[in-house]
Scaffold this active site. Sequence first.
Site, PDB file in Angstrom:
ATOM      1  N   CYS A  42     -28.687 -32.549  18.418  1.00  0.00           N
ATOM      2  CA  CYS A  42     -28.840 -33.044  17.051  1.00  0.00           C
ATOM      3  C   CYS A  42     -29.786 -34.249  16.972  1.00  0.00           C
ATOM      4  CB  CYS A  42     -27.460 -33.395  16.507  1.00  0.00           C
ATOM      5  SG  CYS A  42     -27.490 -34.146  14.897  1.00  0.00           S
ATOM      6  N   GLY A 146     -22.407 -27.908  23.946  1.00  0.00           N
ATOM      7  CA  GLY A 146     -23.400 -27.479  22.968  1.00  0.00           C
ATOM      8  C   GLY A 146     -24.067 -26.163  23.261  1.00  0.00           C
ATOM      9  N   GLY A 182     -38.079 -14.967  13.887  1.00  0.00           N
ATOM     10  CA  GLY A 182     -36.771 -15.342  13.330  1.00  0.00           C
ATOM     11  C   GLY A 182     -36.915 -16.173  12.072  1.00  0.00           C
ATOM     12  N   GLY A 184     -34.705 -17.727  10.419  1.00  0.00           N
ATOM     13  CA  GLY A 184     -33.465 -18.498  10.264  1.00  0.00           C
ATOM     14  C   GLY A 184     -33.801 -19.917   9.853  1.00  0.00           C
ATOM     15  N   GLU A 205     -39.096 -11.217  10.982  1.00  0.00           N
ATOM     16  CA  GLU A 205     -37.625 -11.209  10.921  1.00  0.00           C
ATOM     17  C   GLU A 205     -37.113  -9.786  11.059  1.00  0.00           C
ATOM     18  OE1 GLU A 205     -34.874 -13.419  10.659  1.00  0.00           O
ATOM     19  OE2 GLU A 205     -33.788 -11.511  10.651  1.00  0.00           O
ATOM     20  N   MET A 341     -23.178 -23.099  14.045  1.00  0.00           N
ATOM     21  CA  MET A 341     -23.687 -24.135  14.970  1.00  0.00           C
ATOM     22  C   MET A 341     -24.289 -25.257  14.145  1.00  0.00           C
ATOM     23  SD  MET A 341     -25.304 -22.028  18.119  1.00  0.00           S
ATOM     24  CE  MET A 341     -24.278 -21.358  19.412  1.00  0.00           C
ATOM     25  N   HIS A 467     -26.341 -39.746 -16.498  1.00  0.00           N
ATOM     26  CA  HIS A 467     -27.582 -39.219 -17.065  1.00  0.00           C
ATOM     27  C   HIS A 467     -28.682 -40.265 -16.904  1.00  0.00           C
ATOM     28  CE1 HIS A 467     -30.264 -37.118 -19.784  1.00  0.00           C
ATOM     29  NE2 HIS A 467     -30.503 -38.281 -20.366  1.00  0.00           N
TER      30      HIS A 467
HETATM   31  P1  FAD Z   1     -25.182 -30.559  21.464  1.00  0.00           P
HETATM   32  O1  FAD Z   1     -25.710 -31.402  20.384  1.00  0.00           O
HETATM   33  O2  FAD Z   1     -26.040 -29.469  21.981  1.00  0.00           O
HETATM   34  O3  FAD Z   1     -24.776 -31.546  22.637  1.00  0.00           O
HETATM   35  C1  FAD Z   1     -24.313 -31.100  23.860  1.00  0.00           C
HETATM   36  C2  FAD Z   1     -24.725 -32.101  24.917  1.00  0.00           C
HETATM   37  O4  FAD Z   1     -24.087 -31.759  26.134  1.00  0.00           O
HETATM   38  C3  FAD Z   1     -26.215 -32.108  25.202  1.00  0.00           C
HETATM   39  O5  FAD Z   1     -26.723 -33.411  25.059  1.00  0.00           O
HETATM   40  C4  FAD Z   1     -26.325 -31.625  26.646  1.00  0.00           C
HETATM   41  O6  FAD Z   1     -27.359 -32.280  27.365  1.00  0.00           O
HETATM   42  C5  FAD Z   1     -24.965 -32.010  27.196  1.00  0.00           C
HETATM   43  N1  FAD Z   1     -24.554 -31.193  28.328  1.00  0.00           N
HETATM   44  C6  FAD Z   1     -24.550 -29.839  28.408  1.00  0.00           C
HETATM   45  N2  FAD Z   1     -24.031 -29.441  29.587  1.00  0.00           N
HETATM   46  C7  FAD Z   1     -23.697 -30.574  30.257  1.00  0.00           C
HETATM   47  C8  FAD Z   1     -23.111 -30.819  31.516  1.00  0.00           C
HETATM   48  N3  FAD Z   1     -22.725 -29.825  32.318  1.00  0.00           N
HETATM   49  N4  FAD Z   1     -22.927 -32.108  31.891  1.00  0.00           N
HETATM   50  C9  FAD Z   1     -23.294 -33.140  31.100  1.00  0.00           C
HETATM   51  N5  FAD Z   1     -23.849 -32.955  29.880  1.00  0.00           N
HETATM   52  C10 FAD Z   1     -24.035 -31.691  29.464  1.00  0.00           C
HETATM   53  N6  FAD Z   1     -27.293 -28.965  12.506  1.00  0.00           N
HETATM   54  C11 FAD Z   1     -27.011 -29.525  11.322  1.00  0.00           C
HETATM   55  O7  FAD Z   1     -25.836 -29.637  10.967  1.00  0.00           O
HETATM   56  N7  FAD Z   1     -27.995 -30.000  10.500  1.00  0.00           N
HETATM   57  C12 FAD Z   1     -29.299 -29.905  10.838  1.00  0.00           C
HETATM   58  O8  FAD Z   1     -30.167 -30.343  10.084  1.00  0.00           O
HETATM   59  C13 FAD Z   1     -29.635 -29.311  12.079  1.00  0.00           C
HETATM   60  N8  FAD Z   1     -30.916 -29.211  12.440  1.00  0.00           N
HETATM   61  C14 FAD Z   1     -31.208 -28.665  13.663  1.00  0.00           C
HETATM   62  C15 FAD Z   1     -32.545 -28.531  14.003  1.00  0.00           C
HETATM   63  C16 FAD Z   1     -32.898 -27.964  15.209  1.00  0.00           C
HETATM   64  C17 FAD Z   1     -34.357 -27.834  15.582  1.00  0.00           C
HETATM   65  C18 FAD Z   1     -31.874 -27.534  16.108  1.00  0.00           C
HETATM   66  C19 FAD Z   1     -32.232 -26.945  17.430  1.00  0.00           C
HETATM   67  C20 FAD Z   1     -30.541 -27.649  15.759  1.00  0.00           C
HETATM   68  C21 FAD Z   1     -30.197 -28.207  14.526  1.00  0.00           C
HETATM   69  N9  FAD Z   1     -28.875 -28.319  14.118  1.00  0.00           N
HETATM   70  C22 FAD Z   1     -28.578 -28.856  12.902  1.00  0.00           C
HETATM   71  C23 FAD Z   1     -27.768 -27.862  14.975  1.00  0.00           C
HETATM   72  C24 FAD Z   1     -27.114 -29.062  15.683  1.00  0.00           C
HETATM   73  O9  FAD Z   1     -28.085 -29.752  16.419  1.00  0.00           O
HETATM   74  C25 FAD Z   1     -25.989 -28.598  16.581  1.00  0.00           C
HETATM   75  O10 FAD Z   1     -25.092 -27.807  15.845  1.00  0.00           O
HETATM   76  C26 FAD Z   1     -25.241 -29.774  17.161  1.00  0.00           C
HETATM   77  O11 FAD Z   1     -26.089 -30.609  17.898  1.00  0.00           O
HETATM   78  C27 FAD Z   1     -24.087 -29.289  18.048  1.00  0.00           C
HETATM   79  O12 FAD Z   1     -23.419 -30.386  18.600  1.00  0.00           O
HETATM   80  P2  FAD Z   1     -22.690 -30.287  20.004  1.00  0.00           P
HETATM   81  O13 FAD Z   1     -22.219 -31.667  20.296  1.00  0.00           O
HETATM   82  O14 FAD Z   1     -21.717 -29.188  19.990  1.00  0.00           O
HETATM   83  O15 FAD Z   1     -23.810 -29.875  21.046  1.00  0.00           O
HETATM   84  P1  NAI Z   2     -30.567 -18.524  13.053  1.00  0.00           P
HETATM   85  O1  NAI Z   2     -29.385 -17.806  13.525  1.00  0.00           O
HETATM   86  O2  NAI Z   2     -30.467 -19.409  11.862  1.00  0.00           O
HETATM   87  O3  NAI Z   2     -31.740 -17.497  12.724  1.00  0.00           O
HETATM   88  C1  NAI Z   2     -32.262 -16.622  13.663  1.00  0.00           C
HETATM   89  C2  NAI Z   2     -32.947 -15.491  12.924  1.00  0.00           C
HETATM   90  O4  NAI Z   2     -33.659 -14.726  13.879  1.00  0.00           O
HETATM   91  C3  NAI Z   2     -31.981 -14.554  12.221  1.00  0.00           C
HETATM   92  O5  NAI Z   2     -32.386 -14.361  10.896  1.00  0.00           O
HETATM   93  C4  NAI Z   2     -32.071 -13.258  13.047  1.00  0.00           C
HETATM   94  O6  NAI Z   2     -31.889 -12.099  12.270  1.00  0.00           O
HETATM   95  C5  NAI Z   2     -33.490 -13.351  13.574  1.00  0.00           C
HETATM   96  N1  NAI Z   2     -33.718 -12.610  14.812  1.00  0.00           N
HETATM   97  C6  NAI Z   2     -32.901 -12.508  15.890  1.00  0.00           C
HETATM   98  N2  NAI Z   2     -33.482 -11.753  16.841  1.00  0.00           N
HETATM   99  C7  NAI Z   2     -34.685 -11.388  16.356  1.00  0.00           C
HETATM  100  C8  NAI Z   2     -35.765 -10.626  16.867  1.00  0.00           C
HETATM  101  N3  NAI Z   2     -35.718 -10.082  18.085  1.00  0.00           N
HETATM  102  N4  NAI Z   2     -36.860 -10.434  16.092  1.00  0.00           N
HETATM  103  C9  NAI Z   2     -36.927 -10.981  14.859  1.00  0.00           C
HETATM  104  N5  NAI Z   2     -35.932 -11.727  14.313  1.00  0.00           N
HETATM  105  C10 NAI Z   2     -34.847 -11.932  15.062  1.00  0.00           C
HETATM  106  O7  NAI Z   2     -31.102 -19.324  14.337  1.00  0.00           O
HETATM  107  P2  NAI Z   2     -32.147 -20.481  14.490  1.00  0.00           P
HETATM  108  O8  NAI Z   2     -33.014 -20.609  13.296  1.00  0.00           O
HETATM  109  O9  NAI Z   2     -32.743 -20.281  15.828  1.00  0.00           O
HETATM  110  O10 NAI Z   2     -31.206 -21.755  14.543  1.00  0.00           O
HETATM  111  C11 NAI Z   2     -30.208 -21.887  15.577  1.00  0.00           C
HETATM  112  C12 NAI Z   2     -29.025 -22.628  15.091  1.00  0.00           C
HETATM  113  O11 NAI Z   2     -29.346 -23.983  14.840  1.00  0.00           O
HETATM  114  C13 NAI Z   2     -28.457 -22.042  13.828  1.00  0.00           C
HETATM  115  O12 NAI Z   2     -27.163 -21.601  14.082  1.00  0.00           O
HETATM  116  C14 NAI Z   2     -28.434 -23.136  12.837  1.00  0.00           C
HETATM  117  O13 NAI Z   2     -27.181 -23.267  12.240  1.00  0.00           O
HETATM  118  C15 NAI Z   2     -28.751 -24.406  13.625  1.00  0.00           C
HETATM  119  N6  NAI Z   2     -29.726 -25.138  12.827  1.00  0.00           N
HETATM  120  C16 NAI Z   2     -29.290 -25.724  11.676  1.00  0.00           C
HETATM  121  C17 NAI Z   2     -30.153 -26.373  10.853  1.00  0.00           C
HETATM  122  C18 NAI Z   2     -29.640 -26.951   9.592  1.00  0.00           C
HETATM  123  O14 NAI Z   2     -28.441 -27.044   9.436  1.00  0.00           O
HETATM  124  N7  NAI Z   2     -30.483 -27.348   8.674  1.00  0.00           N
HETATM  125  C19 NAI Z   2     -31.580 -26.499  11.168  1.00  0.00           C
HETATM  126  C20 NAI Z   2     -31.934 -25.799  12.380  1.00  0.00           C
HETATM  127  C21 NAI Z   2     -31.028 -25.180  13.170  1.00  0.00           C
END
Ligand code: FAD
Ligand code: NAI
Length: 488
Positions: A42, A146, A182, A184, A205, A341, A467
């Site tokens: 995150c 994570g 994707g 998504g 997609e 997630m 408002h």
């Molecule tokens: P993580 O944040 O993945 O944290 C897990 C941590 O565990 C990591 O730092 C990792 O290094 C550590 N770890 C793993 N294995 C080990 C080990 N064996 N020993 C020690 N450390 C370890 N979610 C939202 O709600 N809003 C958003 O706007 C949003 N935007 C996103 C944008 C992108 C580009 C991405 C990729 C994700 C986004 N998400 C968003 C999703 C969000 O980041 C995750 O849902 C969230 O971080 C999950 O939290 P977590 O603590 O479960 O795991």
């Molecule tokens: P996603 O699950 O949101 O979207 C992946 C998309 O890829 C889906 O629409 C799926 O149908 C498509 N797809 C899968 N396999 C494919 C293939 N072979 N060819 C073409 N399309 C395919 O996953 P994304 O965008 O990678 O994000 C991962 C996670 O991170 C999500 O679960 C999301 O909740 C979280 N995230 C949240 C954000 C937020 O809350 N604003 C921002 C970014 C990520």
Amino acid sequence: MKEFDLVIIGGGPAGYVSAIRAAQLKMKVAIVEKRATLGGTCLNVGCIPSKALLDSSEHYENALKNFSAHGISVKDVKIDVAQMVARKDKVVSEVTSGVDFLMKKNKIERFLGTASLQSATEVLVADASGKAIDTLKAKKIIIATGSVPVELPTVPVDGVTVITSDHALSLTKVPKHLIVIGAGVIGLELGSVWRRLGAKVTIVEFLPRLFPSCDRQMANLAQRLYEQQGLEFLFEHKVEKAVTSTAGSAALTAGLSDRTSTPLSDRKAVVTVKTPTGETKTLEGDVVLCAIGRKPLTEGLGLDKVGIKLTERGRIAVDFHSYQTNVPNIFAIGDVIDGPMLAHKAMEEGVAAVEVMAGQAGHVNYGAIPGIVYTHPEVAWVGMGEEELKEKGIEYKVGRSFFKPNGRAKAMMEGDGQLKLLSDKKTDRLLGAFIVGARASELIAELTLAMEFGASAEDVARTCHAHPTLSEIIKDAAENNGGWAIHQ
Ligand code: FAD
Ligand code: NAI
């Protein structure tokens, strides 16, 4: 051997929040994180850096396209991607050090290294070379490791031409043609960033539509607005493979470079897709972003050693009240368990798990977890859409409102968008809310709270909204739900 009441593996939103709540509840807590900085996906490569780039690129697009309507002229609007990325890095560094501060403030002991389970009560911490550096004895253990991006075997990620979101947050030049696999949340958010900065963006997609858990009509509205902005979608297209190769001419070289602007490669990517009619087609781009979802990170944790069970989808199986795994003193939360997630879902689980451990009444309402896509306009929703309600046989009423007639939206030049409220036909209790429009990410909070409180659409309609605010659009939809909208 150091002894703790609770050892948490993973310092993301799930892990660090549960650590703080446990310390508040007087537990002796350790947190093990393998990254140099806390905050997980995150803060380091997810929510925060993506929003930093979304904000910067929105300013840039506004300066190019919208300032003149406000009477502001800016000459020679230019983009300095390296500075944009540097600002993003600074934001990340500030928020991650904020978590360090919270660990110290709450007297949580932080271990830098990779953790694995030695037994149900022992966690081994190893350094980057795999050498054991500590063993921690724990009464209870939380796994909060994570998730990581899913990769396709036929689309090998090289971090330069074929990339994941981790790399897409640090490009320092604008690609000419970004192919996103994707449609998504990541595809839309990061696709929007690079489109605003000048890239042609094609999103391939697999499914026939955007955002399957969002109400279909509202997802279609978002799609139309994205298309008007220039995002190109290829729905029902299956990616078969991507091949990167050395380009014959400099014109095909990737827009990618290192921080000193030296081209890293002369490569291009050719993506082969299968169309809905079964034909094979190729797309050529200079960068391919693979954003097809994320998978739980459980590798190397030693789950087998202690016999922890996984779900069919490979996530750690837990009881959703206590977050206990099948091994009673080991718990799991966040992306590594089932459910959306999302960082806020992970944090809620962090608090609930620890409170239940301490004999308190922690609880997560999975029916009221908002989902947000931080594009422009933003898309935000909570609860069930029309398709899900029909599927479940629940009779419902619809209330709608539009951004266009709202005075504040007009003043902001934010007329694109709609809001839809769904409530139970008999009781009027709110069942779902969907917003496509400016500041949807903030507006959805009112409706999430209303749903948490079991409010009816009429409760929302009869609440005084200031408002002129965009929040009046919520009141309008709630009034419309009752058949008496004043302003629409
Ligand atoms: P993580 O944040 O993945 O944290 C897990 C941590 O565990 C990591 O730092 C990792 O290094 C550590 N770890 C793993 N294995 C080990 C080990 N064996 N020993 C020690 N450390 C370890 N979610 C939202 O709600 N809003 C958003 O706007 C949003 N935007 C996103 C944008 C992108 C580009 C991405 C990729 C994700 C986004 N998400 C968003 C999703 C969000 O980041 C995750 O849902 C969230 O971080 C999950 O939290 P977590 O603590 O479960 O795991
Ligand atoms: P996603 O699950 O949101 O979207 C992946 C998309 O890829 C889906 O629409 C799926 O149908 C498509 N797809 C899968 N396999 C494919 C293939 N072979 N060819 C073409 N399309 C395919 O996953 P994304 O965008 O990678 O994000 C991962 C996670 O991170 C999500 O679960 C999301 O909740 C979280 N995230 C949240 C954000 C937020 O809350 N604003 C921002 C970014 C990520």
